[in-house]
Design a protein around this motif. Structure first.
Motif, PDB file in Angstrom:
ATOM      1  N   GLU A  28       0.832  -1.192   0.000  1.00 44.95           N
ATOM      2  CA  GLU A  28       0.000   0.000   0.000  1.00 44.95           C
ATOM      3  C   GLU A  28       0.877   1.256   0.000  1.00 44.95           C
ATOM      4  O   GLU A  28       0.574   2.242  -0.690  1.00 44.95           O
ATOM      5  N   ILE A  29       1.982   1.242   0.737  1.00 51.58           N
ATOM      6  CA  ILE A  29       2.881   2.410   0.775  1.00 51.58           C
ATOM      7  C   ILE A  29       3.583   2.602  -0.573  1.00 51.58           C
ATOM      8  O   ILE A  29       3.751   3.730  -1.064  1.00 51.58           O
ATOM      9  N   GLN A  30       3.965   1.491  -1.187  1.00 51.78           N
ATOM     10  CA  GLN A  30       4.588   1.589  -2.513  1.00 51.78           C
ATOM     11  C   GLN A  30       3.613   2.203  -3.516  1.00 51.78           C
ATOM     12  O   GLN A  30       4.012   2.988  -4.395  1.00 51.78           O
ATOM     13  N   GLN A  31       2.350   1.853  -3.374  1.00 46.23           N
ATOM     14  CA  GLN A  31       1.343   2.427  -4.260  1.00 46.23           C
ATOM     15  C   GLN A  31       1.273   3.954  -4.078  1.00 46.23           C
ATOM     16  O   GLN A  31       1.107   4.695  -5.054  1.00 46.23           O
ATOM     17  N   ILE A  32       1.364   4.379  -2.809  1.00 47.90           N
ATOM     18  CA  ILE A  32       1.361   5.842  -2.547  1.00 47.90           C
ATOM     19  C   ILE A  32       2.568   6.498  -3.209  1.00 47.90           C
ATOM     20  O   ILE A  32       2.453   7.571  -3.847  1.00 47.90           O
ATOM     21  N   TYR A  33       3.717   5.873  -3.093  1.00 48.34           N
ATOM     22  CA  TYR A  33       4.933   6.459  -3.701  1.00 48.34           C
ATOM     23  C   TYR A  33       4.785   6.540  -5.217  1.00 48.34           C
ATOM     24  O   TYR A  33       5.202   7.536  -5.841  1.00 48.34           O
ATOM     25  N   ARG A  34       4.225   5.538  -5.886  1.00 48.97           N
ATOM     26  CA  ARG A  34       4.054   5.561  -7.340  1.00 48.97           C
ATOM     27  C   ARG A  34       3.136   6.720  -7.740  1.00 48.97           C
ATOM     28  O   ARG A  34       3.389   7.445  -8.701  1.00 48.97           O
ATOM     29  N   TYR A  35       2.025   6.839  -6.928  1.00 39.50           N
ATOM     30  CA  TYR A  35       1.064   7.907  -7.226  1.00 39.50           C
ATOM     31  C   TYR A  35       1.720   9.278  -7.073  1.00 39.50           C
ATOM     32  O   TYR A  35       1.573  10.169  -7.921  1.00 39.50           O
ATOM     33  N   LEU A  36       2.451   9.499  -6.001  1.00 36.23           N
ATOM     34  CA  LEU A  36       3.096  10.792  -5.768  1.00 36.23           C
ATOM     35  C   LEU A  36       4.263  11.040  -6.738  1.00 36.23           C
ATOM     36  O   LEU A  36       4.591  12.196  -7.047  1.00 36.23           O
ATOM     37  N   THR A  37       4.878   9.974  -7.239  1.00 33.63           N
ATOM     38  CA  THR A  37       5.953  10.138  -8.223  1.00 33.63           C
ATOM     39  C   THR A  37       5.410  10.754  -9.498  1.00 33.63           C
ATOM     40  O   THR A  37       6.009  11.658 -10.098  1.00 33.63           O
ATOM     41  N   ILE A  38       4.245  10.243  -9.915  1.00 36.33           N
ATOM     42  CA  ILE A  38       3.611  10.803 -11.115  1.00 36.33           C
ATOM     43  C   ILE A  38       3.262  12.270 -10.891  1.00 36.33           C
ATOM     44  O   ILE A  38       3.477  13.134 -11.748  1.00 36.33           O
ATOM     45  N   LEU A  39       2.685  12.556  -9.644  1.00 36.12           N
ATOM     46  CA  LEU A  39       2.335  13.945  -9.341  1.00 36.12           C
ATOM     47  C   LEU A  39       3.561  14.855  -9.282  1.00 36.12           C
ATOM     48  O   LEU A  39       3.494  16.028  -9.682  1.00 36.12           O
ATOM     49  N   ASP A  40       4.645  14.319  -8.811  1.00 35.65           N
ATOM     50  CA  ASP A  40       5.861  15.142  -8.706  1.00 35.65           C
ATOM     51  C   ASP A  40       6.397  15.508 -10.082  1.00 35.65           C
ATOM     52  O   ASP A  40       6.976  16.591 -10.267  1.00 35.65           O
ATOM     53  N   ILE A  41       6.206  14.595 -11.065  1.00 34.47           N
ATOM     54  CA  ILE A  41       6.639  14.904 -12.434  1.00 34.47           C
ATOM     55  C   ILE A  41       5.704  15.929 -13.038  1.00 34.47           C
ATOM     56  O   ILE A  41       6.121  16.844 -13.750  1.00 34.47           O
ATOM     57  N   ARG A  42       4.398  15.781 -12.705  1.00 38.45           N
ATOM     58  CA  ARG A  42       3.438  16.742 -13.241  1.00 38.45           C
ATOM     59  C   ARG A  42       3.628  18.125 -12.619  1.00 38.45           C
ATOM     60  O   ARG A  42       3.528  19.146 -13.294  1.00 38.45           O
ATOM     61  N   PHE A  43       3.827  18.106 -11.277  1.00 40.69           N
ATOM     62  CA  PHE A  43       3.953  19.377 -10.540  1.00 40.69           C
ATOM     63  C   PHE A  43       5.268  19.357  -9.767  1.00 40.69           C
ATOM     64  O   PHE A  43       5.281  19.019  -8.567  1.00 40.69           O
ATOM     65  N   PRO A  44       6.336  19.690 -10.441  1.00 47.41           N
ATOM     66  CA  PRO A  44       7.659  19.615  -9.800  1.00 47.41           C
ATOM     67  C   PRO A  44       7.710  20.475  -8.541  1.00 47.41           C
ATOM     68  O   PRO A  44       7.221  21.608  -8.525  1.00 47.41           O
ATOM     69  N   SER A  45       8.230  19.862  -7.463  1.00 47.00           N
ATOM     70  CA  SER A  45       8.490  20.537  -6.176  1.00 47.00           C
ATOM     71  C   SER A  45       7.239  21.042  -5.477  1.00 47.00           C
ATOM     72  O   SER A  45       7.307  21.834  -4.540  1.00 47.00           O
ATOM     73  N   LYS A  46       6.043  20.571  -5.923  1.00 47.74           N
ATOM     74  CA  LYS A  46       4.806  21.008  -5.255  1.00 47.74           C
ATOM     75  C   LYS A  46       4.498  20.153  -4.023  1.00 47.74           C
ATOM     76  O   LYS A  46       4.063  20.662  -2.993  1.00 47.74           O
ATOM     77  N   PHE A  47       4.742  18.857  -4.112  1.00 48.08           N
ATOM     78  CA  PHE A  47       4.341  17.950  -3.041  1.00 48.08           C
ATOM     79  C   PHE A  47       5.553  17.414  -2.299  1.00 48.08           C
ATOM     80  O   PHE A  47       6.587  17.124  -2.910  1.00 48.08           O
ATOM     81  N   THR A  48       5.392  17.303  -1.000  1.00 47.63           N
ATOM     82  CA  THR A  48       6.406  16.686  -0.145  1.00 47.63           C
ATOM     83  C   THR A  48       5.713  15.591   0.676  1.00 47.63           C
ATOM     84  O   THR A  48       4.728  15.848   1.382  1.00 47.63           O
ATOM     85  N   PHE A  49       6.235  14.389   0.569  1.00 48.32           N
ATOM     86  CA  PHE A  49       5.625  13.243   1.270  1.00 48.32           C
ATOM     87  C   PHE A  49       6.642  12.676   2.251  1.00 48.32           C
ATOM     88  O   PHE A  49       7.771  12.358   1.889  1.00 48.32           O
TER      89      PHE A  49
END
Length: 606
Positions: A449-470
Motif C-alpha cells: 500500500e505504501i509503494q502504491q502511494i509512492y508511485r502515485y506521488l511520483t507521477i504527481l511530482d513529475i506533473r507538478f515539480p516541487s509542489k508535493f512533499t511526502f
C-alpha cells in the motif's frame, strides 16, 4: 413423559395436576383413612370402657346381693329360723318371719340395688322381703325349683337366671338363686332368691349406646340372658349374626380381660368385644356394625372426591386463562417477527398484552438480535457496494488491460530511445498502479500500500515539480502487516485533490503509525486548505450514521474516498474502528485511521 412437546396450556394443567391436585387428593384420602382408623379405635376404646364399667357395676350388684344371701352366716337368729321346723308352732314361724323381715329391711336400708328377696328353709318355710302379692310369691317359688337345680351345679352354688321384667316396678330384674349351707355343719339348710335391680347396668348400656350397636349377656351355660336390642334375637336375618356372637362368647378365654374380634356376615362387618365376669361366669358381649365407620369413611371420601373434581376444574380453568394470555402474546410476537423487514430495523413490542417477564426478555433479545443482524447486513451491503463501485470505476478506465500494458510499455521504450526519463518513470508507475488496481485482492501487505502511494506521488511530482512533499515515518516492523487494499492511497488522493486544490507550492503530506492499547493508528496529516466546519460536521455525521452512507457516496463524489474507506474498515473489523477526522480551515487536516493490530481483515459471513 416429555412435557416440552405439549402446549403451554397442557403443561400448566399437568403441572397443577402433579404438584397440587394429586398430592392434595392423596393427602385427603390418607387423612380419611387415618380418620376412619381413629374413629374405629375410639369406638373400640369406648366399647372396652363400657364392658369394663359393666363388669365392675355387675360385680357391685352381685356383692350387694351376696351380702343378703349370706345373712345366715352372720346372724344366728336367721340361721336358727332356716333350720327350724314350724310344723306344730306356727306362732314361732310368724314371729321369726317378722324378725326376718326386720333384719332384711335393716340390712338392705342402704342397698337400693336389691329389690326383693325370698329365703326358703330346708322345711320349705319361706321368709320374704318386698314381695307385694301372693302371685309374685308363687311365681318366684315355681322358678326357684328349676333354678336351684342349676345352682347346685354352678360355681359357688349360685345361679343367675336370665333378666326378668318386673310388672310391678317396671324395672329389669336380675334373679340370683343361691344354695345356703350351715356355717357350722356345712349342710344344706335352704335356698335364697334375690331380685337385683339391673337398671344401673342398663343405664350404662343406654348412655353409651350408638346406632348399630348391641350388648348381649350370655350366662355360664352360654345361653342368652340379656340383649339390649330385641331385634337381634327376634329377626330371622340376624340369626346368623347371633350364632356368630354365641360362638364368640363361648370362646372368650377366662384369663383375657377383653377379647376383640371382627366378624363378617354377608357384606356387613362387625366389631365385637367381649369379657368374662368372674363372679357370675357370664360373658358380656358388645357388637358394633362397622357400617357407621364405613359411612363416615365414605362420606369423607365423597367430600375429598368432590374437592378433587372442583380442584381439577379449577386447575383446568386456571390453565386456560394463563395459557390464553401467554399464547396470545406469543402469537402477536410471532406475527410481528414474521412481518419484520430486514432492510430497515424496527423494534417489536407486545406491551399491554402480557406481564410475563420472560416473554419481555425474549422480545428484548429479539430486538437486539434483529438490530445487530440489520446493521451487519447493511454494513456488508455497503462494503460490497463500495468495493463494487471502486471496481466499476476502475473497469471504466480499464478498456483493455493488455492494450494499456502494451501501450505503456511502448511509451516507456520510446522514452528510453529518446532519452525522456520523466516519461519513462510515468509509464512505469502507471503500469504498476494499473497492475495493483486490477489484482482484485481485498487484503494486501502494508508495504504494498505504501509503494502504491509512492508511485502515485511520483507521477504527481513529475506533473507538478516541487509542489508535493511526502514524509512516511512508519516503522519497518509494521510493513509486513496485512491490511485492506486501498486503505491509505485513496486518502492521500483525497488530500491532493481537495486539500491542495488551491495551493501551488509547499504541499506537505505526512504518514505515520502509532500502536496504542492493541489499536494501530495511521495518521495522515496534510497542510491543505482544510474542511469548513459545516462540511466537516456533515462528513462526521455520515461516518456515524450508516443510513446516510450510500446516499453520501452517490451524491457527494468528492468525499467518496473517506466514506468508502471508513465503511470497509468497519465491515472488516467492527464498529469501534474506522476514521476520525480533525480539520482547521487554511491550516490542514488530520485523518486518524484505526484498525486492530495483528488482525487479518475478514468480511463477515451473512
Amino acid at each position: 413423559m416429555k412435557t416440552h412437546f405439549f402446549s403451554y396450556r397442557t403443561q400448566i394443567f399437568i403441572a397443577s395436576l402433579l404438584l397440587l391436585i394429586i398430592p392434595s387428593t392423596i393427602l385427603g384420602i390418607t387423612a380419611a383413612n387415618q380418620t376412619a382408623s381413629t374413629v374405629k379405635e375410639d369406638f373400640s376404646q369406648t366399647m372396652e370402657t363400657i364392658l369394663t364399667q359393666t363388669d365392675l357395676t355387675l360385680n357391685t350388684l352381685l356383692n350387694d346381693a351376696t351380702k343378703i344371701a349370706d345373712m345366715h352366716i352372720l346372724n344366728n337368729d336367721i340361721r336358727k329360723a332356716l333350720i327350724t321346723d314350724y310344723d306344730n308352732n306356727l306362732l314361732a314361724y310368724s314371729q321369726d318371719s317378722s324378725m326376718f323381715t326386720k333384719q332384711l329391711i335393716q340390712t338392705n336400708r342402704l342397698n337400693s340395688n336389691v329389690i326383693s328377696c325370698l329365703f326358703r328353709s330346708r322345711y320349705d318355710y319361706t321368709f320374704e322381703y318386698n314381695i307385694l302379692n301372693a302371685q309374685t310369691h308363687k311365681e318366684i317359688l315355681e322358678k326357684m325349683n328349676s333354678w336351684e337345680e342349676k345352682a347346685l351345679t354352678s360355681n359357688y352354688h349360685t345361679y343367675f337366671a336370665p333378666i326378668q321384667d318386673s310388672f310391678i316396678s317396671g324395672k329389669k330384674i336380675l334373679p340370683m338363686v343361691k344354695i345356703l349351707y350351715d356355717g357350722y355343719t356345712f349342710k344344706e339348710i335352704g335356698s335364697c332368691y334375690v331380685g337385683i335391680d339391673f337398671s344401673s347396668v342398663e343405664t350404662i348400656f343406654n348412655s353409651a349406646k350408638t346406632p348399630g350397636s348391641v350388648i348381649m349377656i350370655f350366662n355360664s351355660h352360654n345361653t342368652l340372658a340379656y340383649c339390649s336390642d330385641s331385634k337381634y334375637i327376634n329377626s330371622e336375618s340376624s340369626q346368623i349374626l347371633f350364632d356368630e356372637l354365641s360362638k364368640f362368647s363361648k370362646n372368650i378365654p377366662e384369663n383375657d380381660p377383653i377379647q376383640t374380634q371382627t366378624i363378617s356376615v354377608g357384606k356387613e362387618n362387625y366389631l365385637v368385644n367381649g369379657c368374662l365376669n368372674q363372679t357370675t361366669g357370664w360373658h358380656i358381649v358388645q357388637c358394633l356394625n362397622n357400617k357407621n365407620i364405613t359411612q363416615a369413611y365414605q362420606h369423607n371420601l365423597l367430600n375429598y372426591s368432590a374437592i378433587f373434581v372442583f380442584t381439577l376444574l379449577l386447575g383446568l380453568i386456571l390453565a386456560l386463562f394463563l395459557s390464553r394470555s401467554l399464547t396470545h402474546s406469543i402469537t402477536l410476537l410471532c406475527q410481528q417477527m414474521d412481518s419484520q423487514d430486514l432492510n430497515s430495523y424496527k423494534e417489536i413490542s407486545v406491551d399491554g398484552k402480557t406481564s410475563n417477564r420472560e416473554l419481555q426478555k425474549l422480545v428484548t433479545s429479539f430486538n437486539h438480535l434483529n438490530k445487530r443482524l440489520t446493521e451487519s447486513l447493511r454494513q456488508n451491503y455497503t462494503s460490497r457496494l463500495s468495493e463494487q463501485n471502486m471496481y466499476i470505476q476502475m473497469l471504466q478506465t480499464q478498456i483493455n488491460h493488455h492494450f494499456l500494458y502494451n501501450t505503456l510499455n511502448s511509451i516507456k521504450s520510446i522514452a528510453d530511445i529518446h532519452n525522456e526519463p520523466e516519461i519513462k518513470t510515468i509509464a512505469s508507475c502507471m503500469s504498476e498502479l494499473l497492475r495493483y488496481n486490477l489484482k482484485k485482492v481485498p487484503v494486501v501487505y502494508l508495504e504494498e500500500e505504501i509503494q502504491q502511494i509512492y508511485r502515485y506521488l511520483t507521477i504527481l511530482d513529475i506533473r507538478f515539480p516541487s509542489k508535493f512533499t511526502f514524509d512516511c515515518s512508519i516503522p519497518d516492523d509494521f510493513y509486513s502487516l496485512e491490511i485492506p487494499a486501498f486503505l491509505l492511497q485513496p486518502l492521500v488522493e483525497n488530500s491532493v485533490e481537495h486539500g491542495f486544490a488551491q495551493m501551488e507550492t509547499d504541499c506537505r503530506i505526512n504518514l505515520s503509525a502509532n500502536l496504542e492499547d492493541g489499536i494501530l493508528h495511521f495518521f495522515l496529516i496534510d497542510n491543505g486548505s482544510g474542511i469548513k466546519p459545516e462540511r466537516l460536521k456533515e462528513i462526521l455525521y455520515s461516518l456515524e450514521n450508516e443510513k446516510s452512507h450510500i446516499e453520501n457516496m452517490q451524491q457527494n463524489h468528492h468525499f467518496i474516498g473517506l466514506l468508502n474507506v471508513h465503511q470497509r474498515i468497519q465491515s472488516y473489523y467492527g464498529k469501534k474502528y474506522g476514521l476520525s477526522i480533525e480539520s482547521v480551515v487554511e491550516e490542514g487536516t488530520i485523518v486518524d485511521i484505526q484498525i486492530p493490530y495483528m488482525k487479518k481483515p475478514e468480511l463477515p459471513n451473512i
